[in-house]
Design an enzyme around this catalytic site. Structure first.
Site, short mmCIF file in Angstrom:
data_model
loop_
_atom_site.label_atom_id
_atom_site.label_comp_id
_atom_site.label_asym_id
_atom_site.label_seq_id
_atom_site.Cartn_x
_atom_site.Cartn_y
_atom_site.Cartn_z
N LYS A 11 31.84 58.49 25.75
CA LYS A 11 32.95 57.79 25.03
C LYS A 11 33.38 58.55 23.63
O LYS A 11 32.84 59.64 23.40
CB LYS A 11 32.15 56.55 24.33
CG LYS A 11 32.01 55.63 25.52
CD LYS A 11 31.45 54.23 24.89
CE LYS A 11 31.24 53.15 26.14
NZ LYS A 11 30.70 51.91 25.70
N TYR A 51 38.04 47.65 31.15
CA TYR A 51 37.14 46.58 30.72
C TYR A 51 37.61 45.43 30.59
O TYR A 51 37.21 44.36 29.92
CB TYR A 51 36.89 46.95 28.97
CG TYR A 51 35.77 47.85 28.81
CD1 TYR A 51 34.57 47.80 29.41
CD2 TYR A 51 35.92 49.15 28.22
CE1 TYR A 51 33.45 48.60 29.27
CE2 TYR A 51 35.11 50.06 27.83
CZ TYR A 51 33.92 49.91 28.57
OH TYR A 51 32.80 50.74 28.20
N ASN A 114 28.57 53.38 21.15
CA ASN A 114 27.30 53.56 21.89
C ASN A 114 27.54 54.81 22.97
O ASN A 114 26.75 54.84 23.83
CB ASN A 114 26.94 52.45 22.46
CG ASN A 114 27.87 51.77 23.34
OD1 ASN A 114 28.89 52.45 24.02
ND2 ASN A 114 27.46 50.61 23.92
N HIS A 117 29.32 55.26 28.65
CA HIS A 117 29.43 54.04 29.62
C HIS A 117 28.75 54.35 30.89
O HIS A 117 28.78 55.47 31.34
CB HIS A 117 30.85 53.70 29.95
CG HIS A 117 31.06 52.84 31.21
ND1 HIS A 117 30.84 51.77 31.20
CD2 HIS A 117 31.29 53.24 32.46
CE1 HIS A 117 31.09 50.97 32.56
NE2 HIS A 117 31.25 52.06 33.25
N GLU A 128 35.11 51.22 39.65
CA GLU A 128 35.57 51.99 38.42
C GLU A 128 35.80 53.60 38.88
O GLU A 128 36.52 54.17 38.29
CB GLU A 128 34.35 51.99 37.56
CG GLU A 128 33.97 50.84 36.64
CD GLU A 128 32.80 50.65 36.06
OE1 GLU A 128 32.05 51.58 35.87
OE2 GLU A 128 32.49 49.52 35.53
P1 RTP Z 1 29.18 49.93 29.11
O1 RTP Z 1 30.01 49.16 30.22
O2 RTP Z 1 30.13 50.56 28.10
O3 RTP Z 1 28.54 50.82 29.89
O4 RTP Z 1 28.11 49.02 28.33
P2 RTP Z 1 27.36 47.96 28.81
O5 RTP Z 1 27.45 47.78 30.51
O6 RTP Z 1 25.73 48.45 28.29
O7 RTP Z 1 27.77 46.67 27.98
P3 RTP Z 1 28.90 45.63 28.41
O8 RTP Z 1 28.42 44.23 28.47
O9 RTP Z 1 29.49 46.05 29.63
O10 RTP Z 1 29.90 45.80 27.18
C1 RTP Z 1 30.93 46.81 27.12
C2 RTP Z 1 31.05 47.34 25.78
O11 RTP Z 1 31.30 46.38 24.99
C3 RTP Z 1 30.70 46.35 23.60
N1 RTP Z 1 29.73 45.33 23.36
N2 RTP Z 1 29.95 44.83 22.08
N3 RTP Z 1 29.40 43.16 19.90
C4 RTP Z 1 28.86 42.78 21.19
O12 RTP Z 1 28.31 41.86 21.36
C5 RTP Z 1 29.11 43.72 22.12
N4 RTP Z 1 28.82 43.46 23.30
C6 RTP Z 1 29.18 44.52 24.34
C7 RTP Z 1 29.83 47.61 23.65
O13 RTP Z 1 30.32 49.00 23.12
C8 RTP Z 1 29.77 47.80 25.23
O14 RTP Z 1 29.25 49.04 25.47
MG MG Z 2 29.41 47.47 31.24
#
Ligand code: RTP
Ligand code: MG
Length: 143
Positions: A11, A51, A114, A117, A128
């Site tokens: 990222k 997203y 973070n 991804h 994706e």
């Molecule tokens: P990613 O898709 O980026 O790999 O992350 P992930 O699966 O671990 O998490 P996901 O639920 O898919 O969320 C995508 C990105 O959104 C942001 N996020 N913020 N503030 C919050 O509660 C929250 N929840 C998710 C994070 O930057 C996450 O990587």
């Molecule tokens: Mg995710």
């Protein structure tokens, strides 16, 4: 054990801090092979489409703004159980909850910024990968 492919994104925060090499080293040490890669400046439409599953969430606008704040490195990783193996190397979404030694524990500063991804399932990975790469851009590793 199944050989899988997964989509990885370094990222904008991690690209900006010159952590690309550190992050790729962890993928390679973890047995994942890089079979496709490109630097890309995501447009707003690119990030919104990528997203789309989160479009109703309160953090969606901030997520899109962050993902378009600088270039990203998008890649396809291949290996045994690559989807889960990659997410294990990344660690939990929130770096405060990420296990020591994971990419997010070591390089992420917040849940919003973070570092990387990883696809969350084989189905997501297929979608994706096709979002960013044509079939001929994904190589076959012979060695
Ligand atoms: P990613 O898709 O980026 O790999 O992350 P992930 O699966 O671990 O998490 P996901 O639920 O898919 O969320 C995508 C990105 O959104 C942001 N996020 N913020 N503030 C919050 O509660 C929250 N929840 C998710 C994070 O930057 C996450 O990587
Ligand atoms: Mg995710």
């Amino acid at each position: 054990m199944a050989i899988e492919r997964t989509l990885s994104i370094v990222k904008p925060d991690a690209v900006g801090k010159n952590h690309i090499g550190d992050i790729y080293a962890r993928f390679e040490k973890g047995g994942l092979k890089i079979v496709a890669a490109k630097m890309k400046q995501l447009s707003k439409a690119d990030a919104e489409g990528f997203y789309a599953e989160h479009k109703e969430r309160g953090f969606f606008g901030d997520l899109v703004a962050f993902m378009t704040s600088g270039p990203v490195l998008v890649s396809v990783l291949e290996g045994e159980n690559a989807v889960l193996a990659h997410r294990d190397i990344l660690g939990a979404t929130n770096p405060k909850e990420a296990a020591p030694g994971t990419i997010r524990a070591d390089f992420a500063t917040s849940i919003d910024e973070n570092a990387a991804h990883g696809s969350d399932s084989v189905e997501s990975a297929n979608r994706e990968i096709a979002y960013f790469f044509t079939a001929d851009e994904v190589t076959t590793r012979t060695r």
